[in-house]
Scaffold this motif. Structure first.
Motif, PDB file in Angstrom:
ATOM      1  N   MET A  40      12.959 -12.166  -5.866  1.00  0.00           N
ATOM      2  CA  MET A  40      12.467 -11.147  -4.949  1.00  0.00           C
ATOM      3  C   MET A  40      10.986 -10.847  -5.179  1.00  0.00           C
ATOM      4  N   ALA A  41      10.526 -10.946  -6.424  1.00  0.00           N
ATOM      5  CA  ALA A  41       9.103 -10.759  -6.699  1.00  0.00           C
ATOM      6  C   ALA A  41       8.292 -11.854  -6.017  1.00  0.00           C
ATOM      7  N   GLU A  42       8.784 -13.083  -6.050  1.00  0.00           N
ATOM      8  CA  GLU A  42       8.088 -14.176  -5.386  1.00  0.00           C
ATOM      9  C   GLU A  42       8.026 -13.953  -3.883  1.00  0.00           C
ATOM     10  N   GLN A  43       9.112 -13.469  -3.300  1.00  0.00           N
ATOM     11  CA  GLN A  43       9.105 -13.149  -1.871  1.00  0.00           C
ATOM     12  C   GLN A  43       8.144 -12.010  -1.561  1.00  0.00           C
ATOM     13  N   LEU A  44       8.112 -11.016  -2.447  1.00  0.00           N
ATOM     14  CA  LEU A  44       7.209  -9.879  -2.278  1.00  0.00           C
ATOM     15  C   LEU A  44       5.753 -10.330  -2.313  1.00  0.00           C
ATOM     16  N   PHE A  45       5.383 -11.131  -3.300  1.00  0.00           N
ATOM     17  CA  PHE A  45       4.006 -11.616  -3.416  1.00  0.00           C
ATOM     18  C   PHE A  45       3.625 -12.452  -2.197  1.00  0.00           C
ATOM     19  N   LEU A  46       4.566 -13.281  -1.720  1.00  0.00           N
ATOM     20  CA  LEU A  46       4.289 -14.135  -0.564  1.00  0.00           C
ATOM     21  C   LEU A  46       4.091 -13.291   0.693  1.00  0.00           C
ATOM     22  N   ALA A  47       4.939 -12.296   0.885  1.00  0.00           N
ATOM     23  CA  ALA A  47       4.804 -11.425   2.052  1.00  0.00           C
ATOM     24  C   ALA A  47       3.480 -10.676   2.017  1.00  0.00           C
ATOM     25  N   ALA A  48       3.099 -10.204   0.840  1.00  0.00           N
ATOM     26  CA  ALA A  48       1.817  -9.512   0.710  1.00  0.00           C
ATOM     27  C   ALA A  48       0.665 -10.446   1.063  1.00  0.00           C
ATOM     28  N   ALA A  49       0.724 -11.675   0.554  1.00  0.00           N
ATOM     29  CA  ALA A  49      -0.342 -12.650   0.833  1.00  0.00           C
ATOM     30  C   ALA A  49      -0.429 -12.952   2.325  1.00  0.00           C
ATOM     31  N   ASN A  50       0.724 -13.061   2.971  1.00  0.00           N
ATOM     32  CA  ASN A  50       0.753 -13.353   4.408  1.00  0.00           C
ATOM     33  C   ASN A  50       0.143 -12.224   5.232  1.00  0.00           C
ATOM     34  N   GLU A  51       0.088 -11.025   4.629  1.00  0.00           N
ATOM     35  CA  GLU A  51      -0.501  -9.877   5.320  1.00  0.00           C
ATOM     36  C   GLU A  51      -1.878  -9.535   4.759  1.00  0.00           C
ATOM     37  N   GLY A  52      -2.443 -10.478   4.011  1.00  0.00           N
ATOM     38  CA  GLY A  52      -3.818 -10.328   3.552  1.00  0.00           C
ATOM     39  C   GLY A  52      -4.004  -9.583   2.257  1.00  0.00           C
TER      40      GLY A  52
END
Length: 226
Positions: free
Chosen positions: A81-93
């Protein structure tokens, strides 16, 4: 599933239950559900020196030097879930950087003793957990930073776009800001906008909906299941 979670959150939009003052290490009890994602570890509930997660793995995210992390570990589900969280954050800048994850009992002991030496016991107890009382020993806590802070831990993180994004979005991935602002008298620890704790998506959304700290959630929800 999303609708079910929203319904659960709405159902428990209730007055917050009273929380015992957790500022001091008094009447300490060893936790009996160390494998639970909702295990409560604070100044009253402690892990034994032998308690260590069996499903730790490296979290595949950027570390504080902006390199792929090779050492920071979480329990497998929390790492996913941390990996998904970091990826989602990156996708939103928003580029998040991982600073610290799992710490064993002895590591925490050394860290706490260092802070006591540097700041005195009274002040150290406001921001550093004594050994056995650290959420990092559960393998469910991760400290994060961002590029504008050079990957360092700082209260200013809460004022950054990344910090603001986490407050709003971390619960979607099962994480909470464990030690929020102006709640030290209840959590026992100073404001730490960088300290994320995995509890599961539904519990995190319930806490966000009700503006609860983890102690309130445990007292109100989990106590009714015992």
């Amino acid at each position: 599933m999303k609708h079910l979670i929203q319904v659960m959150a709405a159902i428990v939009f209730l007055a917050a239950p009273p929380v015992p003052n957790p500022e001091n290490y008094e009447n300490v009890q060893l936790v009996d559900c160390v494998d639970s994602y909702q295990v409560l570890v604070n100044k009253q509930y402690a892990l034994s020196p032998e308690d260590a997660p069996k499903d730790l793995r490296v979290v595949q995210v950027l570390d504080s030097t902006r390199n792929l992390n090779l050492t920071i570990k979480l329990r497998s589900r929390a790492a996913d879930m941390a990996e998904q969280l970091f990826l989602a954050a990156a996708n939103e800048g928003h580029e998040l950087l991982a600073v610290s994850g799992y710490r064993g009992y002895m590591h925490q002991k050394d860290l706490y003793e260092y802070y006591v030496h540097e700041h005195g016991k009274k002040e150290a107890d406001r921001f550093s957990a004594r050994p056995g009382h650290s959420e990092h020993q559960t393998g469910l806590a991760i400290d994060v930073s961002c590029l504008s802070l050079d990957g360092k831990i700082d209260n200013k993180f809460g004022e950054t776009p990344e910090g603001a994004w986490l407050i709003e979005n971390a619960p979607r991935f099962g994480f909470i800001i464990r030690y929020p602002q102006d709640r030290e008298a209840e959590t026992g620890f100073k404001y730490e906008p960088w300290h994320l704790r995995y509890v599961g998506i539904a519990p995190a959304l319930i806490m966000q909906q009700n503006n609860w700290i983890f102690e309130e959630y445990v007292d109100h929800i989990l106590a009714k299941e015992r």
